[in-house]
Design an enzyme around this catalytic site. Structure first.
Site, PDB file in Angstrom:
ATOM      1  CD  GLU A  91     -42.493  84.578  58.075  1.00  0.00           C
ATOM      2  OE1 GLU A  91     -42.637  85.025  59.242  1.00  0.00           O
ATOM      3  OE2 GLU A  91     -41.391  84.545  57.499  1.00  0.00           O
ATOM      4  CE  LYS A 203     -32.253  79.000  47.342  1.00  0.00           C
ATOM      5  NZ  LYS A 203     -31.330  79.702  48.250  1.00  0.00           N
ATOM      6  CG  MET A 514     -63.551  86.075  77.093  1.00  0.00           C
ATOM      7  SD  MET A 514     -65.232  86.691  77.347  1.00  0.00           S
ATOM      8  CE  MET A 514     -65.790  86.880  75.658  1.00  0.00           C
TER       9      MET A 514
END
Lengths: 604, 220
Positions: A91, A203, A514
């Site tokens: 997701e 739902k 970094m």
């Protein structure tokens, strides 16, 4: 939009022989505008159909997401829709893809997830879109309303979790209202200062019968956006600019989102005012123009940071004065009066006090300023000074043949091999900064990165979203780091399945680079958990996914490998083994003085 | 190999004269202006729907605004509720509070009340009642109403400005206070002035704080 259309270069028609990946998708499944208008859509019968109808009414072509229990009714309704659903591997990938889609197209990107873990997996992507004011709509499934609050299976208080990171979110509890909730979320994501919105869809609400068609996308009555700035302040600001001896324009991401690049360019060129961009503002002004000083801030150019530190009038447009830009507040443009244009009143005087607050749409306000200015400021001396800084602090680097490949060289080689309209996406870290510094951006909506939140793993899913939003002749290049790429590389499966023409260049130094740079500078070189010598071989991994894999170890491989990867019609990954010790300079240490940027480690 | 870029080192570069303070305001070297925190009342009209209070209070916590009290209740319009906030911040902070509140979609209007606004708080104070006469005398002094009494305790209701309530609590303290419950401030503008009339975006953005008055005399 006109800019994007106007700047097609003949050099980029090279892909013509090969069938383009998105063209196939578009032909096969995406809605065709003319066809759609000829057929009258079936009336909606369920909440889920109303949700999908709302998206169709808003002109949505693509949606990114992952199936799941509570969102199943919506997916069932999508089954019959012309909206092309791109199933992502995770997701988070869906949220970043939707975010990038929104950046490149200018219209909200759509992502879907189920309740609970699906929704929480979207959270990073939503927060990212929120920090960068990217238009995005997240639709999340939710357990049936009767179970809400009972810790039901896969239940999370999604609106509660996302309240701080959305422009607005809604728990949709009424099947007659659910379509309109989605329409409203779409309008809110797009209008005014863009941002992510979320609709939580229980739902039972999406399964319920309803014949209520969604209303058209419009924002609620309580949401007001001011388009034009106060004329008096505009006049005063115009006078201030006329009298400025050392003016600078600072263009932020809002310039691109507000489609104000053209008018800002005209303004700067007419009055010969040097232009600096923030990182999200990259592409708002052509970096190959004489007036461009490129990016300011922590890893901005030395000349931009000198100019911003010494200016006497700062025209900030669509920027929120993030600390990565300002460094320490006390030393940020200390002699400058600030003319601040922003559509969000809350950004005015939030971090830096505005002397001339101009609330309004960037394009409109800059046009107002254009009209209000009678005479250009006298800036010949200042421009000469800026040019002097440009040569004093040039971004030249050394690339000796006997040393490992320098990352700057790779970024420049990629830039040379692609068109001006090529889209660059990145992860977060050193590679992102090199991609800012050594790629010459000339067009808006060609730079897609995670600015405010700094989300590692953003690059690849963003490239997927960008690819689907981009024109067929625009290359999409993802410049990634080994650490970033590892975080979301499962999305390569999606790029392969959809046969998306994306080139990923992993600047691989086997470090969280970094962090390693900061550890060397500020933590006595103690590389706690930043060494990634266990990295997989990304070229082989790419082949395992079904993509093309390439590897670069030496300078003489750079040009031809890049050419081969770009020529490949589908996703390709170049594992570029760069100098592991290469660092990003200039650098302003966190909270430091922009004018005191370090050019070497010794100067930190 | 030396790593980095070329150019004049930091100490070889010119530095500007000016400076800003930590509120981002350019400092006139003569007068260094830093705004001190002040206490003020912000009244906001919101849509009367679930979740709005959470949105407002969440905004305060995540932006670290120093909130003194928050009260909420319905209005004559059943679709709208009024939230009254007392905040203590320097002027730029108060300005941010107002602007950030205004950004929330269910927020209809936000207003900072004038210093002369009517401000009231209610407190329930439960004290030991071993000396009923003296307790009653103190209650009388502060117009406190007896709500409950038992052989050991007496509970009083006091309404008024914050300072009056604090004074009353301090005085009751001599008898021994068992429990206190306070509501926080609610407020309305005086006269015909509207407490939370919609403000245009320009007004809220350009409106530089003009009321420098500290709400020291916190009463009416």
């Amino acid at each position: 939009m006109s800019e994007r259309a106007a700047s097609v270069t003949p050099a980029e028609e090279q892909d013509d022989e090969q069938p383009d990946a998105d063209a196939q998708i578009a032909d096969g499944a995406a809605p065709d505008a003319t066809e759609e208008s000829e057929t009258t859509p079936e009336p909606v019968t369920t909440g889920a159909e109303a949700v999908v109808r709302a998206l169709e009414n808003a002109g949505v072509e693509y949606a990114f997401g992952v199936q799941g229990g509570a969102i199943m009714p919506v997916y069932d309704a999508l089954y019959d829709s012309d909206i092309y659903h791109v199933t992502m591997a995770h997701e988070q990938g869906a949220a970043h893809a939707a975010d990038a889609y929104g950046i490149v197209s200018g219209e909200p990107g759509i992502c879907l997830a189920t309740s609970g873990p699906g929704a929480t997996n979207l959270v990073t992507g939503i927060a990212d879109a929120d920090m960068d004011s990217d238009p995005m709509v997240a639709l999340t499934g939710q357990v049936p309303t009767a179970f809400v609050g009972n810790d039901a299976f896969q239940e999370t208080d999604t609106t509660g979790v996302t309240t701080p990171i959305t422009k607005e979110n809604t728990f949709s509890s009424d099947p007659d209202r659910v379509g309109t909730d989605v329409s409203e979320a779409f309008a809110l994501a797009r209008d005014g200062r863009p941002g992510p919105t979320l609709v939580d869809l229980p739902k039972d609400v999406t399964k319920s019968e309803t014949d209520r068609e969604p209303d058209d996308p419009r924002v609620p009555d309580t949401y007001e956006v001011q388009e034009r700035a106060d004329e008096e302040i505009v006049a005063a600001a115009a006078e201030r600019i006329e009298n400025a001896a050392k003016p600078v324009m600072l263009l932020g991401g809002g310039v691109i989102k507000g489609e104000a690049s053209d008018v800002c360019r005209e303004f700067a060129i007419e009055h010969e005012i040097p232009v600096i961009t923030t990182m999200p503002g990259i592409g708002a002004f052509p970096e190959d123009h004489e007036l461009s000083l490129e990016m300011a801030g922590m890893h901005g150019t030395g000349y931009a940071n000198m100019a911003i530190t010494h200016c006497d009038a700062l025209i900030g447009i669509g920027t929120r004065f993030d600390d990565r830009l300002t460094g320490g507040i006390e030393t940020f443009a200390p002699d400058a009066e600030l003319i601040h244009v922003d559509i969000d009143p809350a950004e005015i005087s939030k971090n830096i006090r505005a002397d001339y607050p101009l609330v309004g749409d960037a394009a409109t306000v800059v046009e107002q300023l254009c009209e209000a200015i009678d005479a250009s400021p006298k800036v010949a001396k200042w421009r000469a000074q800026c040019q002097q800084w440009k040569s004093d602090y040039s971004m030249a680097y050394e690339a000796p043949e006997d040393e490992p490949v320098q990352p700057e060289f790779v970024v420049e080689a990629l830039d040379e091999a692609t068109s001006d309209r090529a889209i660059v996406t990145t992860g977060v870290g050193q590679h992102q900064m090199w991609a800012c510094q050594y790629w010459t951006y000339t067009e808006p909506r060609t730079w897609v990165s995670s600015h405010g939140l700094g989300t590692m793993g953003y690059g690849l899913p963003a490239a997927i979203g960008a690819r689907l939003a981009a024109d067929d002749d625009q290359e999409v290049v993802c410049i990634d780091g080994d650490g970033s790429f590892l975080m979301t590389l499962q999305e390569l499966s999606v790029a392969v399945r959809e046969n998306l023409d994306i080139t990923v260049a992993v600047l691989n130094n086997e470090y969280i680079g970094m962090v390693r740079q900061w550890q060397d500078a500020f933590f006595e070189g103690r590389h706690s958990a930043s060494e990634y010598h266990w990295c997989p071989e990304f070229d082989k991994l790419a082949e395992a996914f079904g993509a093309r894999g390439f590897r670069i170890d030496d300078y003489d491989e750079v040009a031809e490998t890049i050419e081969a990867a770009l020529a490949y019609d589908g996703p390709s990954v170049i594992d570029v083994h760069i100098d592991p010790e290469a660092n990003v300079y200039p650098m302003v240490p966190s909270g430091g003085d922009n004018g005191q940027f370090a050019l070497t480690e010794e100067q930190l | 190999m030396r790593r980095g870029l070329d150019g004049p080192a930091p100490e070889e570069r010119p530095t500007p004269e000016g400076r800003r303070n930590d509120q981002g305001i350019r400092i006139d070297p003569e007068v260094e202006a830093t705004h001190l925190p002040r206490r003020t009342v912000i009244s906001t009209l919101v849509q009367h729907e679930p979740g709005v209070l959470a949105e407002v209070s969440g905004l305060f916590s995540r932006r670290q605004f120093n909130i003194e009290s928050l009260t909420v209740g319905p209005t004559d319009d059943e679709d709208r509720a009024r939230i009254t906030l007392v905040v203590e911040e320097p002027d730029p902070g108060i300005d941010q509070v107002k602007k950030q509140l205004r950004k929330l979609v269910p927020v209809i209007s936000v207003r900072e009340l004038a210093p002369d606004a009517m401000r009231r708080e209610l407190a329930l104070v439960k004290v030991d009642a071993e000396r009923p006469d003296q307790v009653a005398a103190v209650a009388d002094m502060y117009d406190a109403t007896t709500v409950d009494s038992s052989p050991e305790t007496a509970t009083f209701e006091i309404t008024g400005a914050r300072q009056k309530i604090e004074a009353a609590i301090e005085t009751f303290g001599q008898f021994g206070i068992r429990e206190i419950s306070r509501t926080g401030t609610t407020a309305l503008a005086r006269g015909t002035a509207e407490t939370a009339a919609p403000v245009s975006a320009t007004e809220s953005a350009t409106d530089q704080p003009t009321q420098q008055d500290q709400y020291t005399a916190d009463d009416d």
